[in-house]
Design a protein around this motif. Sequence first.
Motif, PDB file in Angstrom:
ATOM      1  N   GLU A  24     -12.791 -11.851 -20.669  1.00 42.56           N
ATOM      2  CA  GLU A  24     -13.905 -11.929 -21.608  1.00 42.56           C
ATOM      3  C   GLU A  24     -14.876 -13.051 -21.243  1.00 42.56           C
ATOM      4  OE1 GLU A  24     -14.638  -9.856 -24.360  1.00 42.56           O
ATOM      5  OE2 GLU A  24     -13.219  -8.663 -23.200  1.00 42.56           O
ATOM      6  N   GLY A  25     -14.543 -13.815 -20.187  1.00 42.65           N
ATOM      7  CA  GLY A  25     -15.448 -14.867 -19.731  1.00 42.65           C
ATOM      8  C   GLY A  25     -15.095 -16.262 -20.200  1.00 42.65           C
ATOM      9  N   PHE A 188     -17.121   5.400 -14.195  1.00 37.98           N
ATOM     10  CA  PHE A 188     -16.625   4.033 -14.331  1.00 37.98           C
ATOM     11  C   PHE A 188     -17.749   3.010 -14.202  1.00 37.98           C
ATOM     12  CE2 PHE A 188     -12.505   6.048 -13.087  1.00 37.98           C
ATOM     13  CZ  PHE A 188     -11.817   5.726 -14.241  1.00 37.98           C
ATOM     14  N   GLU A 189     -18.741   3.279 -13.344  1.00 41.46           N
ATOM     15  CA  GLU A 189     -19.881   2.368 -13.228  1.00 41.46           C
ATOM     16  C   GLU A 189     -20.649   2.307 -14.550  1.00 41.46           C
ATOM     17  OE1 GLU A 189     -22.038   3.908  -9.903  1.00 41.46           O
ATOM     18  OE2 GLU A 189     -21.043   2.564  -8.466  1.00 41.46           O
ATOM     19  N   PHE A 190     -20.778   3.452 -15.211  1.00 40.14           N
ATOM     20  CA  PHE A 190     -21.451   3.500 -16.509  1.00 40.14           C
ATOM     21  C   PHE A 190     -20.739   2.615 -17.524  1.00 40.14           C
ATOM     22  CE2 PHE A 190     -21.544   5.342 -20.777  1.00 40.14           C
ATOM     23  CZ  PHE A 190     -22.908   5.293 -21.060  1.00 40.14           C
ATOM     24  N   HIS A 191     -19.401   2.764 -17.625  1.00 40.45           N
ATOM     25  CA  HIS A 191     -18.654   2.003 -18.618  1.00 40.45           C
ATOM     26  C   HIS A 191     -18.558   0.528 -18.251  1.00 40.45           C
ATOM     27  CE1 HIS A 191     -17.543   5.126 -21.441  1.00 40.45           C
ATOM     28  NE2 HIS A 191     -17.264   5.916 -20.433  1.00 40.45           N
ATOM     29  N   GLY A 197     -19.027  -5.585 -17.691  1.00 42.81           N
ATOM     30  CA  GLY A 197     -18.093  -5.905 -16.626  1.00 42.81           C
ATOM     31  C   GLY A 197     -16.687  -6.246 -17.110  1.00 42.81           C
ATOM     32  N   SER A 198     -16.412  -6.126 -18.413  1.00 43.21           N
ATOM     33  CA  SER A 198     -15.098  -6.473 -18.955  1.00 43.21           C
ATOM     34  C   SER A 198     -14.070  -5.394 -18.625  1.00 43.21           C
ATOM     35  CB  SER A 198     -15.176  -6.641 -20.474  1.00 43.21           C
ATOM     36  OG  SER A 198     -13.880  -6.749 -21.035  1.00 43.21           O
ATOM     37  N   MET A 199     -13.128  -5.729 -17.748  1.00 46.52           N
ATOM     38  CA  MET A 199     -12.086  -4.779 -17.375  1.00 46.52           C
ATOM     39  C   MET A 199     -11.186  -4.444 -18.568  1.00 46.52           C
ATOM     40  SD  MET A 199     -12.428  -3.872 -14.208  1.00 46.52           S
ATOM     41  CE  MET A 199     -10.789  -3.305 -13.724  1.00 46.52           C
ATOM     42  N   LEU A 224     -17.209  -4.110  -8.647  1.00 45.43           N
ATOM     43  CA  LEU A 224     -16.730  -4.670  -9.908  1.00 45.43           C
ATOM     44  C   LEU A 224     -17.649  -5.751 -10.451  1.00 45.43           C
ATOM     45  CD1 LEU A 224     -12.903  -4.918  -9.163  1.00 45.43           C
ATOM     46  CD2 LEU A 224     -14.178  -3.081 -10.258  1.00 45.43           C
ATOM     47  N   SER A 225     -18.480  -6.334  -9.612  1.00 39.79           N
ATOM     48  CA  SER A 225     -19.370  -7.402 -10.075  1.00 39.79           C
ATOM     49  C   SER A 225     -20.661  -6.854 -10.669  1.00 39.79           C
ATOM     50  CB  SER A 225     -19.715  -8.354  -8.925  1.00 39.79           C
ATOM     51  OG  SER A 225     -20.443  -7.668  -7.918  1.00 39.79           O
TER      52      SER A 225
END
Length: 234
Positions: A24-25, A188-191, A197-199, A224-225
């Motif tokens: 979450e950063g 997956f890029e959309f989400h 970017g939160s896995m 992923l970034s």
Amino acid sequence: MANILVVDDELGIRDLLSDILNDEGHTVELAENAAQARQARQNARPDLVLLDIWMPDTDGVTLLKEWRGTGLLTMPVIMMSGHATIDTAVEATRIGAQSFLEKPITLQKLLKAVDQALSRDAASRKPATEAADVQPSAAPSAELTVEAAMMGGQSLPTAVDLSPQGQQTFDLDKPLRDARDAFEKAYFEFHLAKEGGSMTRVAEKTGLERTHLYRKLKQLGVDLSRGRRNASMA
């Protein structure tokens, strides 16, 4: 984001909470007992503490009392336990804990409790003159996200505006596997963009375990970034 101290004698709990909060950063410091928690608090004031009640050396409620008695309870504290009674939870709240999480801790309850604790702490530290200048229309919603709490309750641009288009066309004149991979990569890029970017949130949204999700994204060649870069531009 916030500096969060996680105090729990169970390695699995510490690792799980650390992974989620890092995702979450937040910056996370870990302590496996009260002695390490005391040292961490002496070194610096965390923005938030997640404190287990039952620990082998000193229990969380006793440590909470100690911090209050020595003037060190200057940060929000969320208590955690899988065996605490209602009386224990009430006592911890009376001493100064902001909330209580019952184990096993769900993702939704954890993020909601963290968001609320940080937003309440930020609101309590806002100067009275600044609070008086806030117009009613700018008041924060009842449940702030982490990002909104860190922005003083201001609404952020929706992530959808920065994400890949929700509707895309795909070339179906190709082998099934290639067409499926193209769709899954776009999906997956959309989400990822939508969730900043939160896995953790993408895993919850797509219904996949995080380890499976990581492997899937790597296999598809997803950057992923990308989601985090889009979020930082907001």
